[in-house]
Design an enzyme around this catalytic site. Structure first.
Site, PDB file in Angstrom:
ATOM      1  N   PRO A  16      14.820   7.161   5.388  1.00 50.30           N
ATOM      2  CG  PRO A  16      15.369   5.060   7.212  1.00 50.30           C
ATOM      3  CD  PRO A  16      14.753   5.892   5.296  1.00 50.30           C
ATOM      4  CG  HIS A  28      -0.672   0.078   2.880  1.00 51.29           C
ATOM      5  ND1 HIS A  28      -0.297  -0.097   1.492  1.00 51.29           N
ATOM      6  CD2 HIS A  28      -0.596  -1.200   3.566  1.00 51.29           C
ATOM      7  CE1 HIS A  28       0.017  -1.227   1.010  1.00 51.29           C
ATOM      8  NE2 HIS A  28       0.606  -1.935   2.619  1.00 51.29           N
ATOM      9  CD  GLU A  81      -1.520   3.182   0.592  1.00 54.95           C
ATOM     10  OE1 GLU A  81      -2.644   2.619   0.340  1.00 54.95           O
ATOM     11  OE2 GLU A  81      -0.447   2.754   0.395  1.00 54.95           O
ATOM     12  CB  SER A  86      12.576  -6.419  15.955  1.00 54.80           C
ATOM     13  OG  SER A  86      12.526  -5.745  14.848  1.00 54.80           O
ATOM     14  CG  HIS A 113      -4.272  -0.242  -1.424  1.00 53.06           C
ATOM     15  ND1 HIS A 113      -3.090  -0.590  -0.341  1.00 53.06           N
ATOM     16  CD2 HIS A 113      -5.333  -1.480  -1.512  1.00 53.06           C
ATOM     17  CE1 HIS A 113      -3.868  -1.430   0.005  1.00 53.06           C
ATOM     18  NE2 HIS A 113      -4.425  -1.564  -0.453  1.00 53.06           N
ATOM     19  CD  GLU A 120      -1.941   1.569  -5.856  1.00 54.15           C
ATOM     20  OE1 GLU A 120      -1.856   2.037  -4.535  1.00 54.15           O
ATOM     21  OE2 GLU A 120      -1.164   0.216  -5.183  1.00 54.15           O
TER      22      GLU A 120
END
Length: 507
Positions: free
Chosen positions: A134, A271, A274, A331, A393, A468
């Site tokens: 970022p 996630h 994905e 936060s 994933h 994956e």
């Protein structure tokens, strides 16, 4: 009503807010079809039955599904598409993507920065790493990498601009009036990524199939349903011949009946970003229902969308969002990494910082999503012994087996490696795609609190993997990669199931 979506590269994308409609469990799976019921009662019934779950003839076809078939109107998806803008890049202005060179020691420094929450490791393809940085962290990450002697190349200077220029979202209308029969069922889209609304549309009609139960196992942080698809063993396949009455010999019949008390568990979408994992899970469901002979000896349980809030957020706000949508008190950073929140070696290779992409949460199983998955897996395992757990994933083309928190071998490591190689061999046949079979912690970074480690360490499931998916460059796959990715995974999974159920009877 928005009925689908597509992700393709090469065109400019404008701005859109996708409206997502959540379907109530009673609407999704009407009780008069027997399609949705309590998971424990359904599993008990199946485990006690001597004849199997379905009496209707399954018209299983060996013909492979194609994207044209999936897009046809008779499968519930209209042939026309409408290209619409999206705004899910609005938080990515100024973010850069770097390729960190493959050098000794780079994994350690990247892991430290990842835990600290100043960068996002995107791939799992080996020591060389693609990271997202970022704008507020550019100087810090550059300083730390240079100080550690790690070289990098800037691949993308502004991720929002890149995505606007390369992603095209297509929303596909669908025929919501269609239902399933014993011989046919609407197929999920294989030429378009599906919105959460479209996924629920598909599951609503899938639930009318006589061998399928669709049940909500819990609610997400924002109150969306977490759906579990239960595909029951078939007693009959092509031509109406019953597997239960056509054993090769008496001993095989005993084996078949014993096998009905076994099951496999597939999880996808933990996630949020994905997307390919969700599309592949839906293809696996479709193929499992259609080709009934493959799963006739086992119960199959699939959670195609384990993180619905995060998935919706990737469509409406932040395409690269990974975590759930927990508001973290004290936060400014939201979300918990659900694949670090499981109660096995909790905290190893994870972060206690809410701003990290691998934030483990305030405590193990602090999140309703992982609580729901845990409870359902315990319930399934209690009535139908789990013999295989596979978490989908992306990306990296890896089939990983536990443990992730240590390089010390887990129980049954040689057997997991052998079965993993069967998957890789068969997945490669049709497409040539290579999946490397390896330990989760070997060559990658340590992690814990994940589905696979928990299934191995707590449930003692013999065969456990994280897969994956494609490719080795990015998980922002073109929509034309959905079908071939799903097909190669189906080829590999089918071979694994057949290897685990030698008592499967020939037709």
């Amino acid at each position: 009503m928005l009925m689908g979506s597509c992700l393709q590269c090469g065109s400019v994308t404008l701005m859109l807010l996708v409206t997502v409609i959540t379907v109530d469990a009673r609407t999704l799976a009407a009780s008069d079809t027997g399609a949705a019921s309590d998971i424990a009662a359904a599993s008990d019934t199946e485990a006690a039955s001597d004849t199997g779950a379905a009496g209707d003839t399954e018209a299983a076809s060996d013909t492979r599904a194609t994207s044209d078939t999936a897009a046809a109107s008779d499968t519930g998806a209209a042939s026309d598409t409408e290209q619409l803008p999206t705004n899910n890049y609005q938080y990515l202005d100024g973010h850069q993507v770097w390729r960190v060179e493959e050098e000794e020691g780079n994994t350690t420094i990247l892991q430290q920065l990842h835990v600290a929450g100043v960068l996002d490791v995107l791939d799992h393809s080996g020591p060389s790493r693609t990271i997202r940085v970022p704008p507020e962290s550019l100087s810090e990450v550059n300083y730390n990498l240079q100080n550690a002697g790690v070289h990098y190349l800037v691949l993308i200077h502004d991720l929002a601009t890149y995505l606007r220029d390369h992603e095209v979202i297509k929303l596909r209308r669908g025929n919501i009036g269609q239902t399933c029969t014993s011989s046919s069922c609407p197929a999920p889209l294989t030429d378009a990524y599906m919105t959460f609304e479209q996924i629920e549309w598909y599951l609503r009609h899938l639930a009318t199939h006589p061998r399928v139960e669709v049940t909500s196992i819990g609610k997400s942080v924002e109150g969306r349903n977490i759906w579990l698809v239960h595909i029951m063993p078939a007693t009959t396949c092509r031509g109406g011949r019953s597997a239960a009455v056509m054993p090769r010999h008496h001993q095989r019949q005993k084996h078949y009946r014993a096998a009905k008390a076994r099951s496999i568990w597939l999880e996808a979408g933990l996630h949020a970003r994905e997307w390919i994992s969700v599309s592949v899970a839906l293809q696996l469901i479709h193929n499992m229902v259609r080709e009934c002979s493959v799963g006739r000896a086992v119960h199959v349980y699939v959670v195609p969308m384990a993180n619905p809030d995060g998935y919706v957020y990737t469509w409406t706000h932040q395409r690269m969002w990974r975590k759930n949508r927990r508001r973290n008190h004290g936060s400014n950073c939201d979300g918990v990494d659900l694949n670090r929140n499981w109660d096995f070696q909790f905290g190893v290779g994870a972060s206690s910082s809410p701003c990290s992409e691998i934030y483990q949460g305030p405590s193990s199983f602090s999140e309703p999503e992982t609580q729901s998955l845990r409870d359902a897996m315990h319930q399934v395992n209690s009535v139908s012994k789990l013999m295989l757990v596979l978490a989908l994933h992306s990306y990296g083309q890896l089939l990983l087996y536990p443990f992730g928190h240590t390089t010390e071998p887990a129980p049954h490591t040689p057997a997991m490696r052998r079965l993993g190689n069967i998957f890789a061999q068969h997945a490669k046949v049709g497409s040539g795609t290579v999946y490397d079979v390896m330990n989760s912690a070997t060559g990658l970074y340590f992690s814990s609190g994940s589905t696979d480690d928990w299934a191995k360490g707590v449930l003692n499931t013999k065969f456990v993997y994280t897969l994956e998916l494609r490719n080795k460059v990015t998980f922002l796959l073109n929509a034309d990669q959905i079908f071939p990715t799903g097909q190669e995974v189906w080829d590999g999974l089918r071979a694994m199931i057949e290897a685990l159920t030698p008592e499967k009877l020939s037709e």
